[in-house]
Design an enzyme around this catalytic site. Structure first.
Site, mmCIF file in Angstrom:
data_model
loop_
_atom_site.group_PDB
_atom_site.id
_atom_site.type_symbol
_atom_site.label_atom_id
_atom_site.label_comp_id
_atom_site.label_asym_id
_atom_site.label_seq_id
_atom_site.Cartn_x
_atom_site.Cartn_y
_atom_site.Cartn_z
ATOM 1 N N GLY A 123 0.722 -1.282 0.118
ATOM 2 C CA GLY A 123 -0.001 -0.031 0.042
ATOM 3 C C GLY A 123 0.646 1.289 -0.043
ATOM 4 O O GLY A 123 0.340 2.187 -0.569
ATOM 5 N N ASP A 129 2.266 -2.765 14.262
ATOM 6 C CA ASP A 129 1.880 -3.759 13.432
ATOM 7 C C ASP A 129 2.509 -5.095 13.273
ATOM 8 O O ASP A 129 3.177 -5.460 12.313
ATOM 9 C CB ASP A 129 2.131 -2.963 11.839
ATOM 10 C CG ASP A 129 1.274 -3.769 10.985
ATOM 11 O OD1 ASP A 129 0.268 -4.347 11.219
ATOM 12 O OD2 ASP A 129 1.829 -3.552 9.716
#
Length: 501
Positions: A34, A150
């Site tokens: 992304g 994350d």
């Protein structure tokens, strides 16, 4: 065409043999995502292979905070030093394209997400090894004031050292949050993370983001590695949306981990893992394990309950002359670490040095500093030299500051000097040794170097966790200590030290 980024070249146009930033020759595309893409590139100045990470040009146009996030990742990775954190070699902005980039060590291997997808559930022993190394990286990250945010199998990359031993690397700090340490912070309100592994406070944004979110994600990562799939996979199969996750996180767990692993994956997990997982993923961050290493030590106990031995009884100090230095955690206003004095020139055998004790602490800069200091684990060390047996005894808890670590290194070098050139040994009690910042760990390694270069023939470490053992084993091997081993019993360690040397 005008405006910011108008002249930028989309990352996907970077092709094999293309020269980027007048230095990095593209070899192949490793992955795209992304934020951007990662390439294997040849550094034409050094002929070394590197990993080149670049942001998508379109994201720079559409999201003004992406460049700041990218710069944050460069600073974080550049500051942290660990075997288990990917190393940054270069960073900057390419002038012709306007693209920010990172150049990192090129890793050979695969991430744990790929490994689980291929093999399914991993053996508990492997999981413990991998997550212990991840916990080392997270403890250092948290000590530096950084929250990764994350943690997931895809960001845990498994490579191997030259001797074939596994070495896990923590990747992707692009959404990490710096809490004051780097002078930069997250301004976006966007929910960032990977749904299967996100803590409630990341979804609801109702509490500050801290290290507890990484502990939470570590719990879900452990389940996926042990069971072969994410815990929330069943819920997402029914309704794949962030709303589904929000409902799940605001309710009690629908099923114990052992039951879910058995029903969905045919994997038998110990019942003790149920309570461990519940603590990792507690709704209230304060109810989770206090650190990544604490979580993995408890995971080891849950997976291998027979490994731990009874608590070691501390033996009384020896009667031989010794020198000692200790630190205490209670802060003393205006106190500063004093450097050790120069050892006397007289023969120590004829004039035994009396016991000396120095107390050091970091002065608080504010009432808040006092509060946080009192709550910290014990820090410091004690050094004793038994000259007749040529034995150096260490009690090491760890250090909060570089000054404390430096004092430890200098004191060790000073008081062991009478043994230099002879065959001597070290007995180090590191059972309560906590994870250290990189700049502090450097002094621990330098202490080992002093031992290696000046006649230390054996070193025994008393440890209480796999984490400590792995960290000290790496340091000992790198310093080339002639012979080192790990024990949980002091008498056994002493027998090994004194036997046949």
């Amino acid at each position: 065409m005008s405006g910011p980024g108008a002249n930028a070249v989309p990352i996907f146009l970077l092709a094999p043999a293309q020269l980027f930033h007048e230095r990095y020759r593209i070899v192949r595309t490793i992955r795209t995502g992304g934020m951007g893409a990662v390439y294997e590139a040849m550094d034409e100045r050094t002929a070394g292979r590197r990993a080149l990470k670049i942001i998508h040009a379109t994201l720079l146009d559409e999201h003004t905070d992406f460049k700041a996030r990218f710069e944050r990742e460069a600073r974080i990775l550049g500051e942290l030093e660990s075997d288990h954190i990917v190393r940054v070699i270069d960073a900057g902005v390419d002038t012709p394209t306007g693209l920010p980039f990172l150049v990192m060590e090129l890793l050979r291997g695969r991430d744990l997400g790929m490994i689980v997808a291929e093999r399914g559930a991993l053996p508990p022993g492997e999981v413990r090894t991998y997550l212990a190394q991840a916990a080392f990286a997270l403890d250092k990250t948290h000590a530096a004031g950084i929250v990764h945010r994350d943690i997931k199998p895809d960001n845990l990359f498994l490579t191997h050292r030259d001797d074939g031993s596994p070495c896990l690397k923590l990747l992707d700090f692009g959404i990490a949050k710096a809490d004051g340490h780097l002078g930069i912070g997250m301004q976006t309100k966007t929910i960032l993370g990977s749904p299967y592994f996100m803590a409630p406070e990341q979804i609801f944004m109702d509490q500050p983001i801290g290290p507890a979110v990484d502990v939470y994600a570590l719990g879900h990562t452990a389940f996926m590695l042990l069971a072969g799939g994410p815990y929330w996979a069943e819920e997402f199969e029914k309704a794949p949306s962030i709303i589904t996750l929000a409902r799940c996180l605001d309710s009690p767990l629908p099923e114990a981990t052992s039951a879910r692993a058995r029903r969905r994956h045919g994997v038998e997990l110990p019942a003790a893992l149920d309570a461990w997982f519940l603590q990792c993923v507690a709704r209230n961050p304060d109810d989770r394990f206090p650190s990544a290493s604490a979580a993995i030590v408890a995971l080891s106990d849950a997976l291998f309950p027979g490994d731990a031995t009874a608590a070691r009884q501390t033996t009384p100090p020896p009667r031989e002359p010794y020198i000692s230095v200790s630190y205490e955690s209670t802060p003393i206003p205006a106190a500063r670490s004093s450097r050790p004095s120069t050892p006397p020139a007289s023969d120590p055998a004829k004039h035994p040095t009396p016991s000396r004790t120095g107390r050091h602490s970091t002065p608080p800069s504010s009432p808040d500093r006092v509060k946080s200091s009192i709550s910290r684990p014990r820090s410091g060390h004690v050094v004793r030299v038994e000259r007749e047996r040529r034995l150096v005894r260490l009690e090491v808890w760890g250090f909060w500051t570089v000054d404390q670590a430096r004092a430890y290194y200098e004191e060790f070098a000073r008081v062991t000097q009478p043994l230099w050139g002879k065959r001597w040994r070290v007995l180090a009690n590191t059972a309560e040794f906590a994870a250290q910042k990189p700049d502090v760990s450097a002094y621990v390694e330098r202490t080992m170097e002093v031992a290696q270069k000046n006649g230390c023939v054996r070193a025994a470490n008393i440890v209480s966790s796999t984490l400590t053992k792995m960290q000290l084993a790496r340091m000992s091997a790198e310093q080339g200590l002639a012979s080192f081993a790990f024990f949980q019993d002091e008498a056994e360690a002493l027998r090994w030290l004194l036997d046949g040397t």
